[in-house]
Design a protein around this motif. Structure first.
Motif, short mmCIF file in Angstrom:
data_model
loop_
_atom_site.label_atom_id
_atom_site.label_comp_id
_atom_site.label_asym_id
_atom_site.label_seq_id
_atom_site.Cartn_x
_atom_site.Cartn_y
_atom_site.Cartn_z
N ASN B 3 -20.62 -63.14 16.30
CA ASN B 3 -21.37 -63.94 17.26
C ASN B 3 -22.17 -63.07 18.20
OD1 ASN B 3 -20.65 -66.44 16.44
ND2 ASN B 3 -18.94 -66.67 17.87
N ILE B 6 -25.20 -61.53 16.46
CA ILE B 6 -26.27 -62.52 16.25
C ILE B 6 -26.98 -62.81 17.56
CG2 ILE B 6 -26.72 -64.93 15.61
CD1 ILE B 6 -24.37 -64.69 13.65
N ARG B 7 -26.19 -62.96 18.62
CA ARG B 7 -26.82 -63.27 19.90
C ARG B 7 -27.72 -62.14 20.36
NH1 ARG B 7 -22.48 -64.50 22.51
NH2 ARG B 7 -22.39 -62.58 23.69
N ASN B 244 -10.42 -37.09 23.32
CA ASN B 244 -10.52 -38.48 22.86
C ASN B 244 -11.18 -39.38 23.90
OD1 ASN B 244 -9.50 -38.13 20.39
ND2 ASN B 244 -7.46 -38.94 20.83
N ASN B 245 -10.77 -39.20 25.15
CA ASN B 245 -11.32 -40.07 26.18
C ASN B 245 -12.74 -39.69 26.55
OD1 ASN B 245 -9.33 -42.13 27.41
ND2 ASN B 245 -8.10 -40.33 26.94
N PRO B 320 -10.27 -48.87 22.46
CA PRO B 320 -9.53 -50.09 22.10
C PRO B 320 -9.63 -51.17 23.17
CG PRO B 320 -8.03 -48.34 22.75
CD PRO B 320 -9.39 -47.72 22.63
N ARG B 321 -10.04 -50.79 24.39
CA ARG B 321 -10.07 -51.79 25.46
C ARG B 321 -11.24 -52.74 25.34
NH1 ARG B 321 -9.73 -47.32 29.97
NH2 ARG B 321 -10.86 -46.32 28.30
N GLN B 325 -17.69 -60.15 22.61
CA GLN B 325 -17.64 -61.59 22.35
C GLN B 325 -18.90 -62.26 22.84
OE1 GLN B 325 -15.48 -63.94 25.20
NE2 GLN B 325 -14.07 -62.25 25.45
#
Lengths: 727, 325
Positions: B3, B6-7, B244-245, B320-321, B325
């Motif tokens: 989604n 696409i947006r 990593n961070n 991972p955080r 959406q």
């Protein structure tokens, strides 16, 4: 028996650009096996540096200058770095204040605990996984098998601290150093974590060095305590001995500065300690506390006191206890004592000729309702899907009603995330409410025209939690304060004000008076915020709010970033300002003891709703709602005799985006009934002021009493009553 | 996630139209179609008829944005802006003023651009990270100090200096590689060595210093102290925890430029005579070839938007955080 940890004469230096500082200066202490030693003191007195020195994890500018740290007689300071690494995490573990920041955000919980197992026990693969699961179960992580592969951000604050404890336990240490382990947590969660630490200690028999600023936590968990001041320990004693009779004047003052209800009943201010913790970069001659001590005489400023044994195991560094001193001086020292210095330090500024005019005319009726909030709702939409349509709402505030009378204080109590700050901001129309009514002096604020609202803003002001972040660092104090006066035209005296701006002198006089009224010298106005300590900054924030003559101040956790002794200063100031200016406060806090001292009425909030409302005595002495009961029981108290019964709440505060159906509290409630899961309970009334929303009490009572009240109120002509306001 | 993508693609359409409009306006504020015709025809042969003919042949004889003489929707479609813009969304860029097809030109010129930009990007990222890590590992020692001084020195010198200096030293004095030019296939390698080295060095100062700052900031975080408190050696703390961070801001900062690598570098390509898209754009600007300039700006914004979407996706991979959406 030889002690597990023996620190002798430890001195730590910090090399900063400006000067050297000695955060730990000749510190000596010992910890026995299986014992909890609490190192107590205010911020900036060197507690954390002591812990980091033991771990040899000082920041790069820091260095251990001298002394020894012996673990089972072996001096850790002499070990090569590689050998020291074998001790860290294995024989001595440490947990830190901010569990949110202390875990690596991009590694899973299992990986982070696994590192310890691999480092110290060469445990890998399935064996390690099994052990990790075992430890996580031990610290009470629910559903550990599934959650061990999750990342830290998926856990709540309390759970993160449990994971930190799990990580510390993984090495099966002999000594656990806990640096303010619960300071960042809510009281109910704090009770859980402290309980866990006690439990683990009993099971593993390890020793704990507990670093805390909270006397009550020390009273509850420690076997022995040491009071640290300006880099050195000034008193050590067993817990019982210490809380029965602290010897050092600093210890006494710390205890006395705790806010308590009895003090308010007697109309006494809290005994604040004057001044601040001294800078550790200065050279000390004599006793370090002498400048702030009521008992100090010349000797104290000249000779540093030696350790003196008061009773067996109770030792203090203070000349008052020196047997060699002539009795005259010893008593003279006591005689010179003023009974309450707290009254002294800020009482003088409020004279009749004070430049600050009381905002309230004495003729106004004392019980007129200044602010009345009805059914306030603040919803934040959640967007979802391709076109970002509104999928639901976070009901941050869901039908809150309250009222505040002129010159009174309402405390809004609740844990973090319950929506109390949002209530404060939406009352001031800083966040537009979704629904409901906010009436200030009868005038509806919701939907008020922008221009009118701006004019009204002089009437209600806000004091923020963190004085370090709420003052613009690039503005002088005079600019910070005048900005508000100029933009709001200081309420009613517009003409005077414009005239003042033209002349400049009148406004300067007013500013000086204002600063004096919050206990700051007038010269302070030419300085920048960073030049002040936390307590002084909060005074500036108060002066800024007062500058426009408000009648209502929303105080959003104004003392939670401050030390106990400074907190007492600020609370005294707020109380005095209320008495002289007739201010009303909406006091938003999580700290029950502050509530006891300052509030007239209390509203307890849980997940967007007020669950209990009443006068201070009613709510604190006779809490009805199970949440209030648990909240009150979780607050650590200094009690010598009986260890009180803590009502342990399970789990964390649920998300306001998805509150449990029925009563929001039911998943954590010890008295849960089937009906609680279905609908939200109605209001039950216990007196004209006291009410709660819980099925344990019959709502019929409300109707009867409500009618009676209605009649009573009709006679008293109260526009809003607190009891009906809860609905 | 889907989604979200696409947006984002839908959002891209108004952005591209806007970019087009702004390029169009800017170009025709300084330049009328008459000026373009005059420039193309040469000063001497210019007659009003010749200009009118030139404009008509290339479709510049219509109004710019609004055609009052037409009816209905045609008032907007029968204009220079619409006719030249609409086809672009189907990647029909039309012809350049010299009559060549722009689309074909872009395809052939893309490879030389990529042949410089990609090695500079990959090599550069590696070199800067390693240099920054070395400085952080030896922090507060002379290694760190000298490194920072070197970075500042590298930053302070104009990239033109590296190009000219490199050409002088390596090509003119030492005769190691040709000064400029380009060849086909493997033959191109000898022409590419110098531009790549110059490209890496000219960006070394600022990037290394930036990465060092990121690493140092991570070193000060509480979780690093926790890692040390576990008894981990400094190398594991640095490589497992800090790296990593720190890679989160570094990678996501780098990902955004990946699509833009196709467009090449304006400066280096011109100086080294590489027939890539960078030199193509410069030449078009010089000859006021609106069709090419607009095609390149359009392509640039398209690739940049694509890069931003890639950045967002790469966030979800390294952190991972973050959930889209």
């Amino acid at each position: 028996m030889s002690p597990l940890l023996q620190i002798n004469n430890l001195t730590t230096v910090i090399h900063s650009a400006a000067a050297l500082a000695w955060p730990v200066d000749g510190l000596t202490l010992h910890i026995m096996k299986g014992e909890t030693f609490a190192l107590l003191g205010e911020s900036g007195c060197g507690k954390s540096m002591t812990a980091l020195s033991v771990m040899r994890l000082l920041p790069e500018v820091g260095e251990i200058a001298s002394g020894s740290v012996c673990l089972h007689g072996e001096d850790l300071l002499l070990l090569p770095e590689t050998a020291m690494r074998g001790i860290r995490g294995r024989r001595i573990s440490m947990i830190f204040q901010e569990p949110m920041l202390s875990l690596n955000p991009v590694m899973t919980v299992a990986e982070q605990i696994g590192e310890v197992l691999q480092r110290h026990f060469s445990l890998r693969g399935a064996a390690a996984q099994k052990r990790i699961l075992e430890i996580l179960n031990q610290v009470g992580i629910p559903d550990a098998a599934r959650r061990m592969s999750e990342y830290p951000f998926q856990f709540s604050g309390g759970m993160k601290q449990r994971i930190m404890i799990a990580m510390a336990l993984a090495g099966e240490p002999e000594l656990l150093i806990a640096d303010e382990p619960t300071t960042a947590l809510d009281v109910t969660i704090q009770a859980q974590v402290l309980g866990l630490m006690r439990e683990v200690q009993q099971r593993n028999g390890m020793s704990i060095l507990l670093i805390t600023h909270d006397l009550a936590i020390a009273a509850e968990t420690a076997h022995r305590v040491g009071i640290m001041y300006a880099g050195e320990i000034v008193e050590t004693a067993s817990r019982d001995e210490f809380f029965r009779g602290p010897a050092h004047p600093y210890s006494k003052k710390l205890l006395a500065s705790l806010p308590r209800r009895e003090r308010r009943r007697q109309g006494l201010p809290l005994s604040a300690i004057q001044g601040n913790v001294p800078l550790l970069s200065r050279e000390f001659v004599g006793c370090r506390f002498a400048d702030r001590c009521d008992h100090a005489w010349e000797l104290c400023h000249e000779v540093a006191p030696e350790w003196i044994t008061v009773t067996d195991g109770h030792r203090v560094r203070c000349h008052l206890f020196d047997k060699d001193m002539p009795a005259v001086i010893r008593e003279g020292g006591f005689k010179g004592t003023k009974p309450e210095s707290g009254t002294q330090d800020s009482g003088s500024w409020l004279k009749p000729d004070s430049q600050i005019r009381p905002a309230v005319a004495a003729t106004e009726t004392p019980d007129s309702c200044l602010l009345s909030v009805k059914d306030l709702k603040v919803y934040f939409p959640i967007y979802k899907g391709l076109m970002r349509s509104v999928a639901g709402y976070v009901k941050a505030v869901d039908g809150v009603s309250l009222s505040i009378q002129q010159g009174k204080t309402l405390a809004l109590v609740g844990e973090s995330g319950c929506g109390k700050t949002t209530v404060g901001k939406s009352i001031l129309q800083l966040i537009p409410p979704t629904a409901g009514s906010v009436r200030y002096n009868g005038l509806e604020l919701v939907g008020l025209e922008r221009k009118r609202l701006r004019e009204m803003r002089a009437q209600f002001q806000l004091i923020f939690q963190d004085p370090y972040a709420s003052l613009n660092p690039r503005m002088r104090i005079v600019e910070i304060i005048e900005e508000g006066i100029n933009s709001l035209n200081a309420g009613d005296d517009r003409e005077e004000n414009t005239a003042a701006r033209q002349s400049g002198t009148a406004s300067a006089e007013r500013l000086d008076a204002l600063l004096k009224s919050v206990g700051l010298p007038p010269e302070a106005k030419w300085r920048y915020p960073h030049e002040f300590s936390g307590g002084q900054r909060q005074r500036i924030a108060i002066a800024r709010a007062l500058a426009v003559h408000p009648k209502l101040i929303v105080c959003d956790e104004p003392t939670s970033a401050l030390d106990v002794s400074v907190q007492a200063q600020i609370l005294n100031l707020l109380k005095q300002l209320q008495d002289s200016l007739g201010l009303a406060y909406l006091f938003i806090t999580h700290n029950i003891s502050v509530v006891e001292y300052l509030a007239d009425e209390v509203a307890v909030m849980y997940l967007g709703r007020i669950v209990e409302y009443g006068s201070v005595d009613e709510v604190l002495n006779n809490p009805r709602h199970p949440y209030t009961q648990a909240l009150l029981s979780a607050v650590p108290v200094i009690e010598l005799e009986s260890r009180r019964h803590i009502i342990h709440l399970h789990g964390d505060l649920p998300s306001p985006a998805n509150p449990p159906p029925g009563c929001h509290f039911h998943p954590r409630c010890p008295h849960v009934m089937p009906i609680c899961r279905k609908t939200y309970p109605a209001t039950s009334t216990f007196s004209s002021t006291h009410s709660a929303r819980c099925y344990l009490y019959p709502p019929e009572q409300e109707q009867e009493q409500g009618q009676k009240q209605g009649q009573k109120q009709g006679q008293k002509q109260e526009p809003e009553s607190t009891s009906t306001g809860v609905g | 996630m889907l989604n979200y993508i696409i947006r984002r693609i839908l959002y891209a359409i108004p952005i591209l139209i806007g970019v087009n409009l702004i390029t169009f306006t800017l170009f025709f504020v300084v330049n009328t179609p008459d000026d373009m015709a005059r420039m193309q025809l040469g000063i001497k042969r210019v007659t009003p008829d010749a200009i009118a003919k030139w404009k008509q042949e290339r479709g510049y004889d219509k109004p710019l944005m609004f055609n009052g003489s037409e009816k209905g929707i045609a008032k907007f479609t029968r204009t220079i802006f619409f006719e030249k813009s609409a086809a672009m969304f189907a990647f029909h860029f039309g012809q350049a003023d010299d009559g060549r097809d722009i689309g074909r030109e872009i395809k052939t010129r893309m490879m030389p651009s990529l042949a410089i930009a990609l090695p500079v990007f990959v090599l550069g990222l590696g070199v800067y990270i390693v240099a920054a890590l070395i400085m952080v590992f030896f922090r507060a020692t002379y290694v760190d100090f000298v490194g920072v001084v070197l970075c500042v020195a590298l930053m302070s010198i104009s990239s033109l200096f590296y190009i000219i200096g490199g050409q002088f030293l390596i090509s003119k004095l030492w005769h190691l590689v040709p000064i400029s030019g380009y060849g086909e296939g493997l033959n191109a390698t000898k022409f590419l060595v110098l531009p790549v080295i110059v490209g890496v060095i000219s960006a070394a100062g600022s990037n290394t210093r930036w990465y060092r700052t990121i690493f140092l900031e991570e070193m000060g975080k509480d979780y690093v102290r926790t890692a040390r408190a576990k008894g981990l050696p400094e190398s594991i703390v640095l490589f497992r925890h800090v790296l990593n961070n720190a890679m989160i801001p570094i990678l996501t900062g780098a990902v955004v430029v990946i699509p833009l690598l196709f467009l090449g570098s304006l400066l280096a390509e011109s100086f080294f005579g590489i027939p890539g898209l960078g030199s193509y754009t410069i030449d078009a600007i010089n000859s006021q070839d609106f069709a090419v300039v607009r095609a390149m700006v359009f392509l640039g914004s398209l690739l940049y938007i694509f890069g931003l979407i890639l950045t967002d996706i790469s966030y979800t991979l390294v952190d991972p955080r973050i959930r889209l959406q």
